[in-house]
Design a protein around this motif. Structure first.
Motif, PDB file in Angstrom:
ATOM      1  N   PRO A 122     -12.604  87.110   9.896  1.00  0.00           N
ATOM      2  CA  PRO A 122     -11.710  86.566  10.925  1.00  0.00           C
ATOM      3  C   PRO A 122     -10.432  86.016  10.298  1.00  0.00           C
ATOM      4  N   LEU A 123      -9.325  86.187  10.993  1.00  0.00           N
ATOM      5  CA  LEU A 123      -8.028  85.772  10.458  1.00  0.00           C
ATOM      6  C   LEU A 123      -8.019  84.292  10.083  1.00  0.00           C
ATOM      7  N   GLN A 124      -8.558  83.436  10.959  1.00  0.00           N
ATOM      8  CA  GLN A 124      -8.549  81.997  10.659  1.00  0.00           C
ATOM      9  C   GLN A 124      -9.330  81.707   9.379  1.00  0.00           C
ATOM     10  N   ASP A 125     -10.469  82.353   9.196  1.00  0.00           N
ATOM     11  CA  ASP A 125     -11.240  82.144   7.977  1.00  0.00           C
ATOM     12  C   ASP A 125     -10.490  82.644   6.748  1.00  0.00           C
ATOM     13  N   LEU A 126      -9.823  83.795   6.870  1.00  0.00           N
ATOM     14  CA  LEU A 126      -9.036  84.304   5.750  1.00  0.00           C
ATOM     15  C   LEU A 126      -7.950  83.313   5.352  1.00  0.00           C
ATOM     16  N   LEU A 127      -7.272  82.739   6.345  1.00  0.00           N
ATOM     17  CA  LEU A 127      -6.239  81.752   6.047  1.00  0.00           C
ATOM     18  C   LEU A 127      -6.829  80.564   5.299  1.00  0.00           C
ATOM     19  N   THR A 150      -4.082  78.873  -7.449  1.00  0.00           N
ATOM     20  CA  THR A 150      -3.179  78.631  -6.309  1.00  0.00           C
ATOM     21  C   THR A 150      -3.399  77.248  -5.712  1.00  0.00           C
ATOM     22  N   ALA A 151      -3.883  76.330  -6.514  1.00  0.00           N
ATOM     23  CA  ALA A 151      -4.036  74.954  -6.022  1.00  0.00           C
ATOM     24  C   ALA A 151      -2.662  74.365  -5.803  1.00  0.00           C
ATOM     25  N   ARG A 156      -7.619  77.734   0.135  1.00  0.00           N
ATOM     26  CA  ARG A 156      -8.631  76.958  -0.585  1.00  0.00           C
ATOM     27  C   ARG A 156      -9.256  75.850   0.258  1.00  0.00           C
ATOM     28  N   ARG A 157      -9.342  76.064   1.549  1.00  0.00           N
ATOM     29  CA  ARG A 157      -9.984  75.081   2.421  1.00  0.00           C
ATOM     30  C   ARG A 157     -11.420  75.452   2.755  1.00  0.00           C
ATOM     31  N   ALA A 168     -10.514  87.784  -7.256  1.00  0.00           N
ATOM     32  CA  ALA A 168     -10.296  86.845  -6.164  1.00  0.00           C
ATOM     33  C   ALA A 168     -10.502  85.412  -6.632  1.00  0.00           C
ATOM     34  N   GLU A 169     -11.520  85.190  -7.439  1.00  0.00           N
ATOM     35  CA  GLU A 169     -11.780  83.836  -7.939  1.00  0.00           C
ATOM     36  C   GLU A 169     -10.648  83.345  -8.836  1.00  0.00           C
ATOM     37  N   HIS A 170     -10.110  84.243  -9.655  1.00  0.00           N
ATOM     38  CA  HIS A 170      -8.980  83.876 -10.514  1.00  0.00           C
ATOM     39  C   HIS A 170      -7.768  83.500  -9.664  1.00  0.00           C
TER      40      HIS A 170
END
Length: 245
Positions: free
Chosen positions: A210-215, A243-244, A220-221, A236-238
């Motif tokens: 879902p778009l909201q979950d991707l955002l 990107t903090a 990082r939320r 993806a983990e890197h």
């Protein structure tokens, strides 16, 4: 996205943030901003709105410290937050077409309205996570938030004030965000900078859901496992580790 929609979104998420923290413990920790209690989260949002309004009206000033913000007593938080959003909206509308200072050079004043809309949206999510409250963002705002964050990450200036972001460069590795509905994003880790486009294509790693979950994963939320990960999970983990904000 026009100024009316940006302003509408800013006021919506500012008001929603205010409702989310109403009656909550000001000293409650915010898991997604681990150094901040709720009072600092609230203070940062209102402070950032006012600072952005000042950038529009009079030019740059030093980035304020969230720990210095004073949102007042919790019963005053809602008014204080809404006043900050209104101050920024008024400043942007009054600026007309005059370019204003931004981190990335002179741009229309809507830069700050858009930046603060998406910053506020994510901090609304922070508050919801901290208080176990519901959170929702409309699809057009969620999509623009992803694009805006990629614009920030892909600008070479960003690494000058957040050196860790330079680690996002690579040798052509690709990462795709693929929402359940609508067009996705294809990110390329080029040697000189991050590059991206709105596209659906094969990639070294694809995050889908879902778009909201991707955002919220991308900012990082939410944990990576909230979405489907196909391909090189370590890539993806890197990305997320560097990107903090």
């Amino acid at each position: 996205m026009d100024i009316a929609r940006l302003a509408e979104g800013l006021h919506h998420h500012t008001a929603a943030l205010a409702r989310t923290v109403a009656g909550a413990d000001p000293d409650a920790p915010v898991p997604t901003c681990p150094d901040w209690p709720l009072r600092v989260l609230v203070g940062h949002v209102g402070q950032a709105h006012r600072w952005s309004a000042g950038n529009v009206r009079t030019g740059p000033t030093p980035v304020p410290d969230p720990l210095d913000a004073d949102p007042g007593t919790p019963d005053k938080w809602s008014d204080w937050l809404l006043q900050g959003a209104e101050d920024l909206t008024d400043a942007v509308r009054a600026s007309g077409d005059t370019p204003v200072w931004t981190f990335f050079g002179p741009q229309p004043a809507t830069f700050w309205l858009r930046r603060m809309l998406h910053d506020t949206t994510i901090h609304h999510a922070d508050a919801a996570i901290a208080t176990n409250a519901a959170f929702a963002v409309e699809p057009d705002l969620a999509a623009d938030a992803v694009s805006e964050w990629l614009e920030v990450l892909s600008d070479p200036v960003t690494a000058s004030f957040r050196p860790g972001f330079a680690e996002l460069c690579g040798t052509g590795q690709t990462l795709q965000l693929k929402p359940d509905d609508g067009e996705g994003w294809l990110v390329t880790r080029a040697p000189d900078r991050v590059r991206w486009t709105r596209a659906t294509a094969d990639a070294d790693v694809t995050l889908a859901g879902p778009l909201q979950d991707l955002l919220l994963v991308f900012t990082r939320r939410l944990p990576l496992d909230r979405v489907s990960v196909g391909g090189d999970r370590a890539l993806a983990e890197h990305w997320l580790a560097h990107t903090a904000a």
